[in-house]
Design a protein around this motif. Structure first.
Motif, PDB file in Angstrom:
ATOM      1  N   SER A 277      15.527  34.713  55.840  1.00 23.59           N
ATOM      2  CA  SER A 277      14.759  34.754  54.610  1.00 23.59           C
ATOM      3  C   SER A 277      15.714  35.034  53.454  1.00 23.59           C
ATOM      4  O   SER A 277      16.916  35.226  53.659  1.00 23.59           O
ATOM      5  CB  SER A 277      13.674  35.839  54.681  1.00 23.59           C
ATOM      6  OG  SER A 277      12.841  35.778  53.543  1.00 23.59           O
ATOM      7  N   TRP A 278      15.164  35.087  52.250  1.00 23.01           N
ATOM      8  CA  TRP A 278      16.004  35.267  51.067  1.00 23.01           C
ATOM      9  C   TRP A 278      16.321  36.730  50.787  1.00 23.01           C
ATOM     10  O   TRP A 278      17.194  37.048  49.984  1.00 23.01           O
ATOM     11  CB  TRP A 278      15.338  34.644  49.845  1.00 23.01           C
ATOM     12  CG  TRP A 278      13.975  35.192  49.551  1.00 23.01           C
ATOM     13  CD1 TRP A 278      12.799  34.779  50.082  1.00 23.01           C
ATOM     14  CD2 TRP A 278      13.653  36.262  48.673  1.00 23.01           C
ATOM     15  NE1 TRP A 278      11.756  35.522  49.595  1.00 23.01           N
ATOM     16  CE2 TRP A 278      12.245  36.437  48.715  1.00 23.01           C
ATOM     17  CE3 TRP A 278      14.395  37.090  47.832  1.00 23.01           C
ATOM     18  CZ2 TRP A 278      11.590  37.397  47.975  1.00 23.01           C
ATOM     19  CZ3 TRP A 278      13.730  38.051  47.091  1.00 23.01           C
ATOM     20  CH2 TRP A 278      12.352  38.199  47.155  1.00 23.01           C
ATOM     21  N   SER A 279      15.628  37.684  51.433  1.00 26.07           N
ATOM     22  CA  SER A 279      15.939  39.105  51.284  1.00 26.07           C
ATOM     23  C   SER A 279      15.530  39.822  52.563  1.00 26.07           C
ATOM     24  O   SER A 279      14.709  39.322  53.346  1.00 26.07           O
ATOM     25  CB  SER A 279      15.218  39.720  50.079  1.00 26.07           C
ATOM     26  OG  SER A 279      13.826  39.865  50.353  1.00 26.07           O
ATOM     27  N   SER A 282      11.797  40.756  52.640  1.00 26.07           N
ATOM     28  CA  SER A 282      11.018  39.545  52.891  1.00 26.07           C
ATOM     29  C   SER A 282      11.072  39.153  54.353  1.00 26.07           C
ATOM     30  O   SER A 282      10.064  38.757  54.950  1.00 26.07           O
ATOM     31  CB  SER A 282      11.537  38.398  52.018  1.00 26.07           C
ATOM     32  OG  SER A 282      10.918  37.179  52.366  1.00 26.07           O
ATOM     33  N   ALA A 285       8.867  41.553  56.361  1.00 25.31           N
ATOM     34  CA  ALA A 285       7.449  41.258  56.160  1.00 25.31           C
ATOM     35  C   ALA A 285       7.041  39.988  56.897  1.00 25.31           C
ATOM     36  O   ALA A 285       5.935  39.896  57.449  1.00 25.31           O
ATOM     37  CB  ALA A 285       7.163  41.118  54.667  1.00 25.31           C
ATOM     38  N   THR A 286       7.928  39.009  56.923  1.00 21.86           N
ATOM     39  CA  THR A 286       7.631  37.761  57.634  1.00 21.86           C
ATOM     40  C   THR A 286       7.475  38.013  59.122  1.00 21.86           C
ATOM     41  O   THR A 286       6.571  37.475  59.784  1.00 21.86           O
ATOM     42  CB  THR A 286       8.750  36.729  57.386  1.00 21.86           C
ATOM     43  OG1 THR A 286       8.834  36.454  55.985  1.00 21.86           O
ATOM     44  CG2 THR A 286       8.477  35.436  58.139  1.00 21.86           C
TER      45      THR A 286
END
Length: 324
Positions: A277-279, A282, A285-286
């Motif tokens: 992911s980009w962070s 994130s 959470a995914t």
């Protein structure tokens, strides 16, 4: 072209533009009598066009659906739009329509008049998938065609971008993702690759001199763009944050909801998932959306992100409890 044939084509073009036409309006638009309209409709029916009669005070006609696809007429803008749509389908192999779209694109190009063929041959579109994208801002068709023509001619573009910043760039590829159009170009003022949204470009004329084509990082424009949209910092296009966890779920279940990751079965009820992911928050959470017990394999940044989210959620839960 004989006058009758030209009138038949004009009548067919009108019938394709909207659902119902009254006989009187058709006669007025074509500059003929109602009797001539009725005769022309009969001729089109003999040629295989399913034209239905519409009941009403004035009567009318409707181009219906038939058992076979009859010849169709397209105006210039429709032909260009159809070419773009077919290019997108042809460059998306996972759609299952790529081969058929490629054949249709070849057929369309063969019958285009020369004034349109030069315009659409300048279009070379790369489609980059973006599931569930929101509707995009409209793009000016003339700008899109002009940018595509510059790509094909290898001519430097000058344009105002966004708030008015003037840029000079070597245009290399036109791409579409989630309904938005992008230009992949070498920015001459910043000496690096940049991706510009076409709907934010205001072109300046004339174009600059020709340039020698460069190769995008990694050599694959689609892979490069995927990396750009992910926020990747390397040419491989990988996510800037990537981690591995073990989930208490069958691999077959996780794989069904994992589009861009690696799922490995450990046992019938457990699997290993590697995702990016980009962070880090994130990514955490995914992974949490799989709604299963999670064991972090690594790295430490992912574990720290789970701790951070847990504290945040605990504070939210405590505030909610206090409000009751």
């Amino acid at each position: 072209m004989p006058k009758t044939s030209a009138r038949l084509l004009a009548l067919l073009s009108l019938l394709q533009t909207r659902r119902d036409w009254s006989g009187a309006v058709l006669a007025d638009r074509l500059g003929v009598s109602l009797r001539t309209v009725r005769r022309d409709v009969d001729r089109l029916r003999e040629l295989g066009y399913p034209i239905d009669a519409v009941k009403g005070p004035e009567g009318g006609y409707r181009l219906g659906a038939g058992t076979e696809l009859p010849p169709l007429l397209f105006d210039d803008e429709q032909a260009v739009a159809l070419t773009v749509a077919l290019q997108i389908a042809a460059s998306t192999p996972d759609s299952g329509l790529a081969e058929a779209a490629g054949r249709a694109l070849t057929t369309l190009r063969q019958v285009l008049p020369s004034r349109l063929r030069h315009r659409v041959e300048a279009l070379d579109v790369t489609a980059v998938e973006r599931p569930g994208a929101r509707p995009a801002d409209p793009v000016d068709g003339d700008v899109l065609l002009a940018v595509s023509a510059a790509v094909r001619a290898r001519e430097i573009l000058r344009f105002d971008y966004g708030t008015g910043d003037t840029r000079r760039a070597e245009p290399h590829h036109v791409a579409t993702r989630g309904g938005r159009w992008y230009l992949v170009a070498w920015d001459l003022d910043r000496a690096g690759w940049r991706t510009f949204r076409v709907d934010r470009m205001s072109l300046r004329t004339p174009n600059g001199p020709r340039f020698i084509r460069r190769t995008v990082p990694g050599g694959d424009v689609a892979a490069y763009l995927i990396g750009v949209f992910r926020g990747a910092t390397d040419v491989a296009g990988s996510w800037p944050c990537q981690g591995t966890v073990i989930l208490d779920l069958p691999a077959s279940t996780v794989a069904r909801y994992t589009r861009d990751g690696v799922v490995e079965q450990i046992s019938p009820g457990r699997c290993r998932l590697t995702l990016g992911s980009w962070s880090w928050p994130s990514l955490a959470a995914t992974i949490a959306r799989y709604d299963a017990d999670i064991e972090v394999v690594g790295p430490e940044e992912l574990s720290a992100a789970f701790v951070r989210l847990a504290r945040r959620f605990n504070r939210m839960a405590a505030q909610g409890t206090g409000g009751n």
